[in-house]
Design a protein around this motif. Structure first.
Motif, PDB file in Angstrom:
ATOM      1  N   UNK A 292     108.995  52.015  74.645  1.00 32.58           N
ATOM      2  CA  UNK A 292     108.538  50.935  73.781  1.00 32.58           C
ATOM      3  C   UNK A 292     108.382  51.330  72.330  1.00 32.58           C
ATOM      4  N   UNK A 293     108.051  52.607  72.054  1.00 35.05           N
ATOM      5  CA  UNK A 293     107.857  53.009  70.661  1.00 35.05           C
ATOM      6  C   UNK A 293     109.145  52.865  69.856  1.00 35.05           C
ATOM      7  N   UNK A 294     110.286  52.971  70.506  1.00 32.53           N
ATOM      8  CA  UNK A 294     111.563  52.751  69.818  1.00 32.53           C
ATOM      9  C   UNK A 294     111.725  51.280  69.424  1.00 32.53           C
ATOM     10  N   UNK A 295     111.347  50.397  70.343  1.00 28.54           N
ATOM     11  CA  UNK A 295     111.431  48.959  70.057  1.00 28.54           C
ATOM     12  C   UNK A 295     110.439  48.558  68.959  1.00 28.54           C
ATOM     13  N   UNK A 296     109.252  49.137  69.023  1.00 32.01           N
ATOM     14  CA  UNK A 296     108.245  48.857  68.002  1.00 32.01           C
ATOM     15  C   UNK A 296     108.714  49.370  66.639  1.00 32.01           C
ATOM     16  N   UNK A 297     109.327  50.545  66.625  1.00 34.95           N
ATOM     17  CA  UNK A 297     109.871  51.079  65.371  1.00 34.95           C
ATOM     18  C   UNK A 297     110.901  50.123  64.776  1.00 34.95           C
ATOM     19  N   UNK A 298     111.787  49.598  65.607  1.00 30.12           N
ATOM     20  CA  UNK A 298     112.815  48.660  65.132  1.00 30.12           C
ATOM     21  C   UNK A 298     112.178  47.398  64.563  1.00 30.12           C
ATOM     22  N   UNK A 299     111.204  46.869  65.272  1.00 25.78           N
ATOM     23  CA  UNK A 299     110.553  45.634  64.824  1.00 25.78           C
ATOM     24  C   UNK A 299     109.820  45.837  63.494  1.00 25.78           C
ATOM     25  N   UNK A 300     109.043  46.913  63.393  1.00 26.19           N
ATOM     26  CA  UNK A 300     108.259  47.144  62.185  1.00 26.19           C
ATOM     27  C   UNK A 300     109.146  47.408  60.971  1.00 26.19           C
ATOM     28  N   UNK A 301     110.305  48.014  61.197  1.00 23.54           N
ATOM     29  CA  UNK A 301     111.218  48.314  60.088  1.00 23.54           C
ATOM     30  C   UNK A 301     112.058  47.120  59.668  1.00 23.54           C
ATOM     31  N   UNK A 302     111.937  45.994  60.386  1.00 23.86           N
ATOM     32  CA  UNK A 302     112.720  44.809  60.049  1.00 23.86           C
ATOM     33  C   UNK A 302     111.858  43.585  59.801  1.00 23.86           C
ATOM     34  N   UNK A 303     110.609  43.781  59.434  1.00 26.18           N
ATOM     35  CA  UNK A 303     109.721  42.683  59.054  1.00 26.18           C
ATOM     36  C   UNK A 303     109.843  42.456  57.559  1.00 26.18           C
ATOM     37  N   UNK A 304     110.157  41.241  57.162  1.00 26.13           N
ATOM     38  CA  UNK A 304     110.384  40.929  55.745  1.00 26.13           C
ATOM     39  C   UNK A 304     109.070  40.738  55.007  1.00 26.13           C
ATOM     40  N   UNK A 305     109.078  41.125  53.733  1.00 26.55           N
ATOM     41  CA  UNK A 305     107.932  40.850  52.871  1.00 26.55           C
ATOM     42  C   UNK A 305     108.156  39.543  52.122  1.00 26.55           C
ATOM     43  N   UNK A 306     107.324  39.226  51.158  1.00 27.80           N
ATOM     44  CA  UNK A 306     107.427  37.956  50.435  1.00 27.80           C
ATOM     45  C   UNK A 306     108.725  37.838  49.642  1.00 27.80           C
ATOM     46  N   UNK A 307     109.372  38.979  49.345  1.00 28.41           N
ATOM     47  CA  UNK A 307     110.626  38.975  48.599  1.00 28.41           C
ATOM     48  C   UNK A 307     111.839  39.084  49.525  1.00 28.41           C
ATOM     49  N   UNK A 308     111.618  38.855  50.829  1.00 27.91           N
ATOM     50  CA  UNK A 308     112.675  38.924  51.841  1.00 27.91           C
ATOM     51  C   UNK A 308     113.320  40.303  51.880  1.00 27.91           C
ATOM     52  N   UNK A 309     112.518  41.330  51.668  1.00 32.27           N
ATOM     53  CA  UNK A 309     112.995  42.701  51.752  1.00 32.27           C
ATOM     54  C   UNK A 309     112.276  43.386  52.902  1.00 32.27           C
ATOM     55  N   UNK A 310     113.013  44.147  53.679  1.00 33.59           N
ATOM     56  CA  UNK A 310     112.454  44.854  54.826  1.00 33.59           C
ATOM     57  C   UNK A 310     112.444  46.355  54.542  1.00 33.59           C
ATOM     58  N   UNK A 311     111.624  47.119  55.258  1.00 35.67           N
ATOM     59  CA  UNK A 311     111.696  48.580  55.114  1.00 35.67           C
ATOM     60  C   UNK A 311     113.101  49.111  55.363  1.00 35.67           C
ATOM     61  N   UNK A 312     113.811  48.495  56.310  1.00 36.52           N
ATOM     62  CA  UNK A 312     115.190  48.911  56.607  1.00 36.52           C
ATOM     63  C   UNK A 312     116.090  48.697  55.396  1.00 36.52           C
ATOM     64  N   UNK A 313     115.998  47.538  54.768  1.00 36.89           N
ATOM     65  CA  UNK A 313     116.858  47.239  53.622  1.00 36.89           C
ATOM     66  C   UNK A 313     116.488  48.077  52.404  1.00 36.89           C
ATOM     67  N   UNK A 314     115.219  48.430  52.261  1.00 40.95           N
ATOM     68  CA  UNK A 314     114.805  49.256  51.135  1.00 40.95           C
ATOM     69  C   UNK A 314     115.340  50.678  51.265  1.00 40.95           C
ATOM     70  N   UNK A 315     115.473  51.148  52.499  1.00 41.21           N
ATOM     71  CA  UNK A 315     116.000  52.494  52.733  1.00 41.21           C
ATOM     72  C   UNK A 315     117.520  52.518  52.648  1.00 41.21           C
ATOM     73  N   UNK A 316     118.190  51.552  53.305  1.00 44.59           N
ATOM     74  CA  UNK A 316     119.646  51.594  53.431  1.00 44.59           C
ATOM     75  C   UNK A 316     120.382  50.675  52.459  1.00 44.59           C
ATOM     76  N   UNK A 317     119.656  49.790  51.768  1.00 40.36           N
ATOM     77  CA  UNK A 317     120.301  48.907  50.801  1.00 40.36           C
ATOM     78  C   UNK A 317     120.875  47.646  51.389  1.00 40.36           C
TER      79      UNK A 317
END
Length: 430
Positions: A292-317
């Protein structure tokens, strides 16, 4: 000879007055700058790009030796000839300085890495935190400093990067202890959180030994690159110093700074991760948190902020190809296993107040052969369980035909081992 103004900049005391250094974290940035240079620049003789003081001193000795041989009409070796074609030696403040030969009206001084930060800091502060292009223009016309060194300095400047954080620069690191809730053979979760983007790494561990953690860090750093700093609590500071020592033994380039931080800085991440793990268990009915920690990692890294930017997009562009719904509220049903209840009790997890109840209204899916109507139905559909829009291809309860998210339903095996999905209400009737 270099101009007086040039020598004044190079040889002057680089300590700044109080006004110009109020916001500039000189000592901390210098430590990080030099650590990064030691990681990137080998101490080898490279005539094309001399870097460290020991290398520059060696080249100066080679040039002076070649000049002495020329003066005595002796044969000059190939290394001396190559060095003398590119560089020359001049006196500056009663010491030998390596300069670049060329058409420049004034000599270009080769600056060793050991003195690079002080020089760049003085130029940068004297010019009111000049931007990269301005710094590059001035530096390239007076000194030989690699663009990589200048770029690193500009990224580290805590004043210039206040609005644009240096990605992959600093992580919080801590270990979650799940020994009372063992998912054999795993007992711990190594957690790293990138401070500027909140990108999360979760790795299940069998033991919380320095060797095992060092191996996991080696895997992460090999994929994402090593950060400059790892921040941990005071209690775990000495432990992660030993982890870093193990890491350096395996890969010297992965040497990082270990710094102390308050537990309050990492507490929110700790609570969020354990809550997400609990919700994943409730949603799937599975207590294998190592998976489950892998699934949780995926979910948390793809939650958008108010500017529609996710941790995933900030790291990988770019955004992930198949990211989870930006802010799904997973269904909270009664725990079906004692393990899930045990997990909830151990970590004192509270229920989310905003979770909607399952409506008694059942949406029937009308059968149709019209592809346009089918596509419109899919585009406008809303999940019957969580009541949020379905942005991708919807799933359907095989019993009542309600439209649902695939992750909001329960999977079970039908005839010929075909995997089917059932909504929460139909599952209660079974």
């Amino acid at each position: 000879m270099a101009s007086n103004s040039q020598e004044a900049v190079y040889n002057s005391d680089t300590s700044q007055n109080a006004e110009s250094t109020v916001l500039f974290d000189h000592d901390n940035l210098k430590k990080k700058f030099n650590l990064f240079l030691k990681r990137l620049c080998p101490k080898t003789v490279n005539l094309a790009n001399p870097s460290w003081a020991c290398v520059i001193t060696y080249i100066i000795g080679v040039i002076l030796e070649g000049k002495e041989k020329q003066k005595n009409n002796e044969k000059v070796d190939n290394l001396s000839e190559c060095a003398m074609e590119t560089y020359d030696v001049m006196k500056s403040d009663k010491k030998d300085v390596l300069v670049v030969k060329g058409n420049s009206p004034k000599p270009i001084i080769v600056v060793p890495n050991e003195e690079c930060f002080e020089l760049l800091a003085k130029i940068h502060l004297d010019n009111d935190h000049a931007d990269y292009e301005t710094m590059l223009k001035f530096v390239s016309s007076n000194y030989l400093i690699s663009e990589e060194n200048l770029s690193l300095f500009m990224k580290l400047c805590n004043v210039c990067t206040k609005s644009e954080p240096f990605v992959n620069h600093c992580y919080y690191i801590f270990v979650m202890d799940l020994t009372d809730f063992e998912d054999k053979p795993y007992r711990y979760i190594l957690t790293l959180v990138e401070i500027s983007t909140h990108f999360v790494h979760l790795r299940p561990l069998i033991f919380d030994s320095s060797s095992e953690i060092a191996i996991e860090l080696l895997k992460i750093f090999s994929d994402f690159g090593p950060p400059i700093t790892l921040k941990t609590t005071t209690i775990k500071f000495d432990f992660f110093i030993s982890v870093n020592a193990k890491l350096i033994q395996m890969c010297p380039e992965f040497n990082v700074l270990i710094e102390k931080t308050e537990w309050t800085n990492t507490e929110n991440f700790y609570k969020s991760i354990k809550h997400e793990l609990y919700e994943w268990m409730v949603m799937t009915g599975c207590s294998n948190w190592a998976t489950g920690c892998r699934m949780v990692q995926w979910r948390m890294n793809n939650i958008s902020n108010s500017e529609n930017r996710t941790p995933f997009s900030l790291i990988f562009g770019v955004h992930a190809n198949y990211s989870l719904y930006t802010n799904p509220i997973w269904l909270c049903v009664n725990e079906t296993t004692s393990d899930v209840k045990k997990f909830k009790s151990k970590f004192c997890i509270l229920e989310r107040k905003s979770i909607p109840e399952v409506s008694n209204f059942i949406v029937k899916r009308e059968a149709t052969d019209n592809k346009d109507e089918l596509m419109a139905d899919r585009q406008n559909s809303t999940c019957h369980i969580c009541h949020y829009p379905i942005t991708m291809t919807p799933s359907y309860c095989t019993t009542c035909q309600s439209t649902i998210h695939s992750f909001c339903g329960y999977r079970y095996s039908g005839k010929m081992s075909i995997v089917l999905i059932m909504c929460a209400k139909c599952k209660k009737k079974v």
